[in-house]
Design an enzyme around this catalytic site. Structure first.
Site, short mmCIF file in Angstrom:
data_model
loop_
_atom_site.label_atom_id
_atom_site.label_comp_id
_atom_site.label_asym_id
_atom_site.label_seq_id
_atom_site.Cartn_x
_atom_site.Cartn_y
_atom_site.Cartn_z
N ASP A 1 0.85 -1.19 0.00
CA ASP A 1 0.00 0.00 0.00
C ASP A 1 0.90 1.26 0.00
O ASP A 1 1.82 1.34 -0.78
CB ASP A 1 -0.96 -0.08 1.21
CG ASP A 1 -2.10 0.90 1.14
OD1 ASP A 1 -3.07 0.63 0.43
OD2 ASP A 1 -2.00 1.95 1.78
N HIS B 1 -5.75 -7.57 0.63
CA HIS B 1 -4.87 -6.40 0.70
C HIS B 1 -3.97 -6.41 1.93
O HIS B 1 -2.92 -5.78 1.93
CB HIS B 1 -5.74 -5.14 0.67
CG HIS B 1 -4.97 -3.88 0.48
ND1 HIS B 1 -4.21 -3.65 -0.64
CD2 HIS B 1 -4.82 -2.78 1.27
CE1 HIS B 1 -3.63 -2.45 -0.53
NE2 HIS B 1 -3.99 -1.91 0.60
N TYR C 1 -2.64 10.97 1.81
CA TYR C 1 -3.20 11.01 0.45
C TYR C 1 -2.99 12.40 -0.16
O TYR C 1 -2.57 12.53 -1.31
CB TYR C 1 -4.68 10.63 0.46
CG TYR C 1 -4.90 9.17 0.73
CD1 TYR C 1 -4.82 8.66 2.02
CD2 TYR C 1 -5.19 8.28 -0.31
CE1 TYR C 1 -4.99 7.31 2.28
CE2 TYR C 1 -5.38 6.93 -0.06
CZ TYR C 1 -5.28 6.45 1.23
OH TYR C 1 -5.44 5.12 1.46
#
Ligand SMILES: *[C@@H]1O[C@H](CO)[C@@H](O)[C@H](O)[C@H]1NC(C)=O
Ligand SMILES: *[C@@H]1O[C@H](CO)[C@@H](O)[C@H](O)[C@H]1NC(C)=O
Ligand SMILES: *[C@@H]1O[C@H](CO)[C@@H](O)[C@H](O)[C@H]1NC(C)=O
Ligand SMILES: *[C@@H]1O[C@H](CO)[C@@H](O)[C@H](O)[C@H]1NC(C)=O
Ligand SMILES: *[C@@H]1O[C@H](CO)[C@@H](O)[C@H](O)[C@H]1NC(C)=O
Length: 417
Positions: free
Chosen positions: A207, A394, A340
């Site tokens: 990630d 994930h 982000y």
């Protein structure tokens, strides 16, 4: 002659003193300290907020499905587990079984697990998590990786395992607003080499951690001796592009590709929100554990194996609640979503090869929404191993720990000491 000798001698003495004083200054500057988690006094508030947050008596649209966001029944069950079955003191004691430290690097407090092997030949290894993960997602793999065991290729391998918390996540302090994953890579390299004294080490990352890990792989080729990824900071190719390049997908890869299509067509809401308005969601949920549970829980539920929570997966409600509790209790949800906004172009569109001959290993897990075919992974590094797993998603460290342990151990076969 005599004069120049004595000058040389004086120079050497001065240099020696300089070295000594530099190393003393550096080690005190990092302020390396043992770390113990102690968040129990914040639990009553968490429980009372969860208790006093009520949910609808029945779902508004019972057939909407998890693609429309976390289902009421799923959230209700998590809430009940939080209030009745979840024992923070026990979870905290379990987490504290991992040896932890904090250090100050470039002004930031960096929290990390450091579990050493008894084997003097152990390979130093850094494991790097992403969002909404934490060091906790690696807890099932840390101890086993410190133990000597024979890899699939037949080498006896063990690791000295380091698991830092990303800046702004749980116990690591929030970075300046202009901080990027390249900056995190630099301070994590400092952690491994200068704080801990490992001159070469292996990397595993996922990630956002994969953006950090790939930055380490391409920018620190003198210190990174091997890297293993389950995710890459490159845009996965479109279905059409793969077809044009005559890439055929296995049945497992077709499931992954379908999940990726769903993610990019109807699963980017959180991504756009956190990239563009991190303060909105970050402040809205700052003191709202049920809100964080819905916002984070949906990712754990949607992007894990449908069999999650049954062996070999340990990704059950306890694991999800531990992760969300860590975010809430450390008041780091806000700073975590900022990653982000701080890295608006995480996914590179041009595939270029990193300037290193260090081996790169890649493993894909069926329910991890991002498909990088072998041909594409080979473009970005010295690919020596590509594995496909039909169990896991994930959060591989929780969703298929034995496979992740085996794949990371395989780095020992290729590690360039
Ligand atoms: C692997 O190495 C460790 C540490 O050197 C040693 O104790 C162990 O016996 C070895 N295991 C095997 C199967 O050779
Ligand atoms: C980033 O921000 C810090 C202070 O918050 C500042 O000292 C530094 O110069 C900035 N770096 C860049 C590259 O702009
Ligand atoms: C894909 O296969 C077709 C038919 O064999 C061939 O004409 C084409 O050149 C191939 N494309 C690539 C990118 O290899
Ligand atoms: C979740 O998994 C862990 C590890 O396998 C286990 O100890 C725990 O009892 C499980 N929790 C629930 C609620 O099933
Ligand atoms: C390591 O990186 C430097 C700088 O990019 C480059 O000059 C060197 O060739 C690289 N080493 C290897 C082994 O690729």
């Amino acid at each position: 002659m005599g004069r120049s000798l004595s000058l040389t001698a004086r120079f050497l003495v001065a240099a020696t003193f300089a070295t000594v004083s530099v190393s003393v200054r550096v080690s005190t500057n990092f302020d390396l300290k043992p770390f113990t988690i102690n968040l129990g006094d914040k639990i009553p508030r968490l429980k009372s907020l969860v208790k006093n947050t009520y949910l609808p008596a029945k779902a508004l649209y019972p057939d909407a499905g998890p693609e429309k966001g976390i289902e009421l029944e799923t959230l209700g069950q998590l809430r009940t587990d939080w209030l009745t079955n979840f024992d923070w003191e026990a979870r905290q004691a379990e987490l504290n079984q991992m040896t932890q430290f904090s250090a100050t690097i470039e002004g930031l407090t960096v929290h990390f697990v450091h579990e050493k092997s008894n084997d003097p030949g152990a390979i130093p290894l850094i494991l790097i998590h992403g969002w909404p993960g934490s060091f906790h997602e690696f807890s099932p793999v840390i101890k086993p990786l410190t133990q000597s065991s024979i890899s699939a290729s037949g080498r006896n391998v063990s690791f000295n395992v380091v698991v830092p918390s990303l800046p702004g996540f749980v116990f690591s302090s929030a970075p300046p607003a202009n901080w990027t994953t390249v900056d995190t890579a630099r301070i994590f390299n400092t952690l491994m080499t200068e704080v801990l004294g490992y001159s070469r080490y292996a990397v595993h990352s996922t990630d956002w951690g994969a953006a950090v890990g790939y930055s380490l792989y391409e920018s620190f080729n003198a210190t990174v001796g091997a890297a293993h990824f389950v995710f890459l900071p490159f845009s996965p190719p479109s279905t059409q592009e793969m077809a044009e390049n005559n890439i055929t997908l296995s049945d497992t890869q077709k499931v992954t590709e379908q999940l990726y299509i769903e993610l990019t067509t109807s699963g980017m809401g959180y991504f756009i929100e956190q990239t563009t308005k991190p303060n909105d969601i970050g402040l809205a949920l700052y003191d709202n554990p049920m809100g964080q549970l819905a916002w984070i829980g949906t990712t754990f539920k949607l992007y894990s194996d449908p069999r999650a929570g049954t062996p070999p997966s340990v990704l059950n409600n306890t694991a999800i609640l531990t992760s969300v509790s860590l975010y809430y209790l450390t008041e780091s949800f806000l700073s975590s979503v900022w990653i982000y906004a701080q890295n608006p172009s995480m996914f590179r569109t041009t595939y270029t090869k990193a300037p290193t001959d260090a081996p790169l290993l890649f493993s894909m897990y069926e329910y991890n929404p991002g498909l990088w075919p072998e041909e594409y992974v080979a473009k970005v590094g010295n690919l020596v191993s590509y594995k496909v797993h039909d169990f896991g998603g994930h959060f591989a460290g929780l969703d298929n720990p034995p496979a992740l342990i085996a794949d990371i151990r395989e780095m020992g076969q290729h590690f360039k000491a």
